[in-house]
Structure formats: C-alpha cells, structure tokens
Design a protein around this motif. Sequence first.
Motif, PDB file in Angstrom:
ATOM      1  N   GLU A  47       0.810  -1.225   0.000  1.00  0.00           N
ATOM      2  CA  GLU A  47       0.000   0.000   0.000  1.00  0.00           C
ATOM      3  C   GLU A  47       0.841   1.271   0.000  1.00  0.00           C
ATOM      4  O   GLU A  47       0.449   2.281  -0.568  1.00  0.00           O
ATOM      5  CB  GLU A  47      -0.930  -0.003   1.228  1.00  0.00           C
ATOM      6  CG  GLU A  47      -1.921  -1.152   1.274  1.00  0.00           C
ATOM      7  CD  GLU A  47      -2.953  -1.071   0.157  1.00  0.00           C
ATOM      8  OE1 GLU A  47      -3.173   0.030  -0.376  1.00  0.00           O
ATOM      9  OE2 GLU A  47      -3.517  -2.125  -0.192  1.00  0.00           O
ATOM     10  N   PHE A  48       1.990   1.223   0.670  1.00  0.00           N
ATOM     11  CA  PHE A  48       2.845   2.413   0.787  1.00  0.00           C
ATOM     12  C   PHE A  48       4.291   2.041   0.471  1.00  0.00           C
ATOM     13  O   PHE A  48       5.143   2.014   1.370  1.00  0.00           O
ATOM     14  CB  PHE A  48       2.748   3.006   2.199  1.00  0.00           C
ATOM     15  CG  PHE A  48       1.341   3.244   2.668  1.00  0.00           C
ATOM     16  CD1 PHE A  48       0.602   4.296   2.165  1.00  0.00           C
ATOM     17  CD2 PHE A  48       0.754   2.397   3.606  1.00  0.00           C
ATOM     18  CE1 PHE A  48      -0.706   4.504   2.588  1.00  0.00           C
ATOM     19  CE2 PHE A  48      -0.534   2.594   4.033  1.00  0.00           C
ATOM     20  CZ  PHE A  48      -1.278   3.658   3.518  1.00  0.00           C
ATOM     21  N   PRO A  49       4.587   1.733  -0.784  1.00  0.00           N
ATOM     22  CA  PRO A  49       5.941   1.281  -1.126  1.00  0.00           C
ATOM     23  C   PRO A  49       7.006   2.351  -0.894  1.00  0.00           C
ATOM     24  O   PRO A  49       8.187   2.044  -0.785  1.00  0.00           O
ATOM     25  CB  PRO A  49       5.821   0.929  -2.614  1.00  0.00           C
ATOM     26  CG  PRO A  49       4.623   1.686  -3.099  1.00  0.00           C
ATOM     27  CD  PRO A  49       3.686   1.739  -1.946  1.00  0.00           C
ATOM     28  N   GLU A  50       6.574   3.614  -0.775  1.00  0.00           N
ATOM     29  CA  GLU A  50       7.543   4.695  -0.589  1.00  0.00           C
ATOM     30  C   GLU A  50       8.087   4.733   0.844  1.00  0.00           C
ATOM     31  O   GLU A  50       9.133   5.330   1.102  1.00  0.00           O
ATOM     32  CB  GLU A  50       6.892   6.060  -0.895  1.00  0.00           C
ATOM     33  CG  GLU A  50       6.213   6.134  -2.258  1.00  0.00           C
ATOM     34  CD  GLU A  50       4.744   5.739  -2.194  1.00  0.00           C
ATOM     35  OE1 GLU A  50       4.013   6.046  -3.151  1.00  0.00           O
ATOM     36  OE2 GLU A  50       4.336   5.129  -1.179  1.00  0.00           O
ATOM     37  N   LEU A  51       7.340   4.153   1.784  1.00  0.00           N
ATOM     38  CA  LEU A  51       7.755   4.174   3.187  1.00  0.00           C
ATOM     39  C   LEU A  51       8.947   3.248   3.409  1.00  0.00           C
ATOM     40  O   LEU A  51       8.929   2.104   2.977  1.00  0.00           O
ATOM     41  CB  LEU A  51       6.603   3.734   4.083  1.00  0.00           C
ATOM     42  CG  LEU A  51       5.639   4.821   4.565  1.00  0.00           C
ATOM     43  CD1 LEU A  51       4.439   4.203   5.247  1.00  0.00           C
ATOM     44  CD2 LEU A  51       6.336   5.781   5.505  1.00  0.00           C
ATOM     45  N   ALA A  52       9.943   3.749   4.090  1.00  0.00           N
ATOM     46  CA  ALA A  52      11.137   2.936   4.373  1.00  0.00           C
ATOM     47  C   ALA A  52      11.466   3.025   5.855  1.00  0.00           C
ATOM     48  O   ALA A  52      11.365   4.101   6.466  1.00  0.00           O
ATOM     49  CB  ALA A  52      12.313   3.423   3.542  1.00  0.00           C
ATOM     50  N   GLU A  53      11.847   1.907   6.422  1.00  0.00           N
ATOM     51  CA  GLU A  53      12.231   1.894   7.836  1.00  0.00           C
ATOM     52  C   GLU A  53      13.397   2.838   8.070  1.00  0.00           C
ATOM     53  O   GLU A  53      14.348   2.885   7.289  1.00  0.00           O
ATOM     54  CB  GLU A  53      12.625   0.488   8.259  1.00  0.00           C
ATOM     55  CG  GLU A  53      11.469  -0.472   8.409  1.00  0.00           C
ATOM     56  CD  GLU A  53      11.927  -1.810   8.951  1.00  0.00           C
ATOM     57  OE1 GLU A  53      12.516  -1.831  10.054  1.00  0.00           O
ATOM     58  OE2 GLU A  53      11.713  -2.824   8.263  1.00  0.00           O
ATOM     59  N   GLY A  54      13.307   3.584   9.159  1.00  0.00           N
ATOM     60  CA  GLY A  54      14.381   4.490   9.541  1.00  0.00           C
ATOM     61  C   GLY A  54      14.284   5.855   8.910  1.00  0.00           C
ATOM     62  O   GLY A  54      14.940   6.801   9.373  1.00  0.00           O
ATOM     63  N   ALA A  55      13.457   6.010   7.845  1.00  0.00           N
ATOM     64  CA  ALA A  55      13.294   7.318   7.206  1.00  0.00           C
ATOM     65  C   ALA A  55      12.503   8.242   8.133  1.00  0.00           C
ATOM     66  O   ALA A  55      11.668   7.793   8.925  1.00  0.00           O
ATOM     67  CB  ALA A  55      12.592   7.171   5.869  1.00  0.00           C
ATOM     68  N   ALA A  56      12.778   9.538   8.017  1.00  0.00           N
ATOM     69  CA  ALA A  56      12.061  10.507   8.844  1.00  0.00           C
ATOM     70  C   ALA A  56      10.603  10.594   8.395  1.00  0.00           C
ATOM     71  O   ALA A  56      10.304  10.684   7.205  1.00  0.00           O
ATOM     72  CB  ALA A  56      12.721  11.876   8.737  1.00  0.00           C
ATOM     73  N   CYS A  57       9.696  10.551   9.358  1.00  0.00           N
ATOM     74  CA  CYS A  57       8.271  10.731   9.068  1.00  0.00           C
ATOM     75  C   CYS A  57       7.712  11.782  10.025  1.00  0.00           C
ATOM     76  O   CYS A  57       8.260  12.020  11.108  1.00  0.00           O
ATOM     77  CB  CYS A  57       7.512   9.412   9.200  1.00  0.00           C
ATOM     78  SG  CYS A  57       7.348   8.820  10.904  1.00  0.00           S
ATOM     79  N   ARG A  58       6.626  12.398   9.588  1.00  0.00           N
ATOM     80  CA  ARG A  58       6.053  13.484  10.375  1.00  0.00           C
ATOM     81  C   ARG A  58       4.537  13.430  10.232  1.00  0.00           C
ATOM     82  O   ARG A  58       4.020  13.138   9.144  1.00  0.00           O
ATOM     83  CB  ARG A  58       6.587  14.825   9.871  1.00  0.00           C
ATOM     84  CG  ARG A  58       6.398  15.988  10.822  1.00  0.00           C
ATOM     85  CD  ARG A  58       7.114  17.218  10.291  1.00  0.00           C
ATOM     86  NE  ARG A  58       7.040  18.327  11.232  1.00  0.00           N
ATOM     87  CZ  ARG A  58       7.471  19.556  10.980  1.00  0.00           C
ATOM     88  NH1 ARG A  58       8.027  19.835   9.793  1.00  0.00           N
ATOM     89  NH2 ARG A  58       7.366  20.508  11.882  1.00  0.00           N
ATOM     90  N   ILE A  59       3.816  13.731  11.310  1.00  0.00           N
ATOM     91  CA  ILE A  59       2.350  13.617  11.294  1.00  0.00           C
ATOM     92  C   ILE A  59       1.709  14.952  11.664  1.00  0.00           C
ATOM     93  O   ILE A  59       2.183  15.672  12.544  1.00  0.00           O
ATOM     94  CB  ILE A  59       1.874  12.508  12.252  1.00  0.00           C
ATOM     95  CG1 ILE A  59       2.204  11.137  11.641  1.00  0.00           C
ATOM     96  CG2 ILE A  59       0.373  12.607  12.528  1.00  0.00           C
ATOM     97  CD1 ILE A  59       1.706   9.963  12.448  1.00  0.00           C
ATOM     98  N   ALA A  60       0.638  15.259  10.933  1.00  0.00           N
ATOM     99  CA  ALA A  60      -0.220  16.399  11.259  1.00  0.00           C
ATOM    100  C   ALA A  60      -1.636  15.876  11.478  1.00  0.00           C
ATOM    101  O   ALA A  60      -2.038  14.875  10.887  1.00  0.00           O
ATOM    102  CB  ALA A  60      -0.201  17.428  10.134  1.00  0.00           C
ATOM    103  N   VAL A  61      -2.397  16.529  12.353  1.00  0.00           N
ATOM    104  CA  VAL A  61      -3.789  16.140  12.584  1.00  0.00           C
ATOM    105  C   VAL A  61      -4.690  17.343  12.367  1.00  0.00           C
ATOM    106  O   VAL A  61      -4.292  18.496  12.599  1.00  0.00           O
ATOM    107  CB  VAL A  61      -4.004  15.558  14.005  1.00  0.00           C
ATOM    108  CG1 VAL A  61      -3.267  14.246  14.157  1.00  0.00           C
ATOM    109  CG2 VAL A  61      -3.569  16.545  15.079  1.00  0.00           C
ATOM    110  N   VAL A  62      -5.915  17.070  11.908  1.00  0.00           N
ATOM    111  CA  VAL A  62      -6.903  18.117  11.635  1.00  0.00           C
ATOM    112  C   VAL A  62      -7.724  18.363  12.889  1.00  0.00           C
ATOM    113  O   VAL A  62      -8.204  17.417  13.528  1.00  0.00           O
ATOM    114  CB  VAL A  62      -7.822  17.714  10.471  1.00  0.00           C
ATOM    115  CG1 VAL A  62      -8.933  18.746  10.277  1.00  0.00           C
ATOM    116  CG2 VAL A  62      -7.018  17.566   9.187  1.00  0.00           C
ATOM    117  N   ALA A  63      -7.903  19.619  13.236  1.00  0.00           N
ATOM    118  CA  ALA A  63      -8.712  19.982  14.402  1.00  0.00           C
ATOM    119  C   ALA A  63     -10.181  20.028  13.997  1.00  0.00           C
ATOM    120  O   ALA A  63     -10.710  21.075  13.618  1.00  0.00           O
ATOM    121  CB  ALA A  63      -8.268  21.329  14.963  1.00  0.00           C
TER     122      ALA A  63
END
Length: 538
Positions: free
Chosen positions: A171-187
């Motif tokens: 589903e998410f082939p671009e995701l790689a272990e150890g890579a930086a990820c960041r999350i935002a949430v909608v209020a």
Amino acid sequence: MRALIVDDEKHVRDAIKLLVDWSAFGIDDVLEAADGESAIALIAEERPQIVYTDMMMPNTDGLSLLRWIHEHAPECKTIVISGHDDFEFVRGAVKYGGMDYLLKPIDAGQLHEITEKAVQSWNEDERERLESQMRSIRMNSLRPVYRDKLLSSLVDEPGSYYDAKASFAQEFPELAEGAACRIAVVAADTMHGKLRDKFAAHTDLLLFSLTNICNEMIGEPRQGFAFRYWNTHYPIALLVWSRPERLPQLLESINDGLHRTFQARVEFGVGDAHPFPAGAKRSFAEAETALRHRNLLKRTAWIHPFDPNEPSRSAELHFSDFDDQVRLAIRSASKEKIEEAIRGWIERVRSTNAVTMEHLDLWKHEFQVLKSRWVKEFFPGDDAEKRLPLESADLPIPLNDRGELSLERWQEEMTDSLVRLAELVRKAAQQENNLIYDIAKYVQSRLDSDISVQEVAAHFYLSREYVSRRFKQEFGETISDFILRHRMERAKTLLLNPSLKIAQVAHMVGYDDEKYFSKVFKKAVGATPAEYRRKPGD
C-alpha cells in the motif's frame, strides 16, 4: 454562492448587477471580468457557480469561454447576454451547455427568471453530486478503510508495522524503515462554520471530502498520505515521509485548496519528524499536544507546530471555586440567580485571555462532577443519578462563526443546563412535600392497626431511611412519635364516651393488649386511661 459577469462594456456589467436581487438567490459574491481571458483566470481561482457572458469580446470571445467552461468547469451554469441575434452564437451556446441566450437590451423579468432557473439547477446538481459522493464512499470504502486501519494501528502501536510489513510494502511502497516521518492532525473540533453548515447532516461525507482534498494536494509522486484516524476526536491525520520539513507549507497549500472549494480553512497540529515506524506514534502525540495547547479564544494561526519549549498553561481557575454560588442559585430555582452565577464564571474565564483544550476539558469535567454532586444533595434517594438531565458526555465546543470558542454560547449552554436542573429541583421539592403529607394522611387512617415505618415506606415504594428523614424534616418529629401522639389524642377523645370499655378504646387506637395500652397512655399523658376518665372536667 458566487456569480461572474463577463462583458467588455462596464455599463452592461453594472446594469446586470443592479437588475438581479442577488441576496434573494443566496448569491453573496459577484465578480466581474472584461473579457474571456480574465474570466477564465477568475473561474479557475474563485469557482463561481453562475456565469453571465457576452459573446463579442476582445482577447478570448464568449464562444471560446463557453467551450473552456464546458471542459474545465462543467458544474458552472452559463447564461449568454448578447447584442447579436446570430444563429452560430446561439448554436454554440446550446452546444456548450448555456442555459439561455438573452438579447440586449436586457429585460429585467427575463434576467430574474433565468437566474432563478440557474440557481435551482445548480442546487439540484449539487445535491446529486453529494449523493454521488455518498455512493462513491460506499462503493470504494473497502480499500481506504483498510489503509486507514493500517495507519491507525501504526499510530497506536508502532510494532504493528512488523506484523503487517507486507501490506505496508504493497500500500505504501515509498515508506522505508528508519526514514524521517512526520504527522499532522486536523482539528475537527473547531472547524469553520461554513464547513459544518454545508455538511451538517453528513459528517462522514465531510471527513471523506477533507481526506480526499488532502491526498489530492499531496499529489504524485506521493509525499505522504492522509487517512481517517479512528481512535480519537482528531479524525483525520496526515503522515508525510518525503521532505517532512516542508509539511507546514504543504498544509498551507491544502488550506488554500479548501478555501477555494468551500471558502473555509481548518486548523492543523503538527508533530516533529521522527524515524519510521517507531516515531509515528510520538509525532502524532506531539501534533495532538500542539492542538490541545492552542488558544481557543483567539486564533493566531491555522498551523500549530509542536513546541517542546512552550511553557505549560496550567489551569489556575477552577469551576469548583463557584460551587457554593451556583448551588445556591440552583436551590433558589431563580433563572436570574443562575444567569448571574454563570455570568460571573464566564467573566473570570474571559479575564484569563487564553483557554486551551486542556482547560476546557478540565472545566467541563468539573461542571459534570459538581452537577452529579448537587443532584445527590437535592435528590438524596437511591435514584439520584436518574434525576440528572440527559446530556451528552462529550458536548461539542461552542464556537462562533470563525471557529473560535464562543464564551457567550458556552454561557448560554451552561445556564440552560442548570435552569433545567433547577426546575427539576423545584418540581421534586413540590412533589416531595405533597408526598410527605400523603404519608401523614395514610398514617392517620391506619392508627387502629399495627403500623410501622417499614410498612409505610413499602406502601409508597420508598426506602425506610428516606421516609424517616423527610418526615422529620417536614413535621419536626419521627413517624413513630407522630403515630403515638395521634393515637393518644384519639384515645383521649374516645375515653370521653363512658359506654366504651378501655379494652375497646385500646383496640380502636391500634393496641391489642389493654395493659400495654394503659402503660403507654400513662407514660404519654401522665395518667392511666381509668384515671384520665375519672378526672373532673375531662
């Protein structure tokens, strides 16, 4: 709604603006363009629902404009207003979806009639689009829901990634272990009034639309993915893995897109970048914290990055400080007193200048706890909690039209809630007083039988303790003392009849044993029944 008038003659544009009662049709924004080229730019930027256009114009003519609208903005309703009664023009207008072809000089009645038809047609199409979107949600729900669950599980427990590693790779082939990820949430709790009103009865459709817009703005190749998060009251999250440092700029672009589509924006909380997959949970928590620490009274930004150095805004004000004042106001059953007490609380809140979600949650919890305590005080019976007015445990934040905390609306909600409680207290007190007098009448009617407090309580379906306490509060004596006093008064009256034997009198006031009756009578009156009967004047 928005309308666009396209004509190279300003006096024609002015005439159309004057002849149409825009507010009657729900049109609150009227745009103008002097030729087809500038009209195309305006349509792409502002997305008007209705377009009035001339045919003969410099640069891009009306026919070219209609063709462009037909291809790029087919939801627009177009009306041609031209000074040329030309068959080719009319045929082109029909071919590209024009609703009518009006000739200059403009007839006000015709213009009003075709505008009404255009508005009705657009509204009908909009309803069909919404229904189509709902059908699309149902038809295409399985895969998005699966992705949502994958990412929701990842946020809750990063270790779930290793159990579903193959699914993530698919589903998410671009995701790689150890890579930086960041999350935002909608209020979602402070969403703009226009968004809430537009989707008032379709919350799922609103969240579906917002998620889709976010994913469209993320674009290809995918920088991240917006998903429905199922486990908190922040229902939409964005996981970004490509250039996470640019997430705030991406969110600004998303808000610009929302504004073009819905004339509204949303607030985002943004976590820091951390290694995937373990860092996803931490980044999500930081995004939540950023939203919970924002000032709900006055919005200073749409994007709220997490700041680990931000000083804590602990609540120095507590609703419990107003316990006595509010409780007495409820006890008085006076709406004015309740309004005065809550107004005092709201003024104290306003003086703080900053209210966060943590403050609001604390105060709402204190409010509910105190209400429960007051109910137990006002209704000391076993079913006290049933007396509490039915209200949702998770009430929405009272907002103004800008999506900011409205202290005025909160004041109204709190006042209305306590006025309902005060009315219950008043009615219950009235009912209880009537009930206690009914109990007294029942006891007096049973003086000739072996009556007890337990029997009285059972007859009225109340607890023995409650009946005893309320009876003494009302009459200043226990039920046992009340029974004894009335039995003795009745016995004294009956003893005045010389034809009645003392044993008969004893039986008539609830005593089967004459000796026991005599003992009780002497203790209460100071003389035996026989002595009382012989006393002169009695």
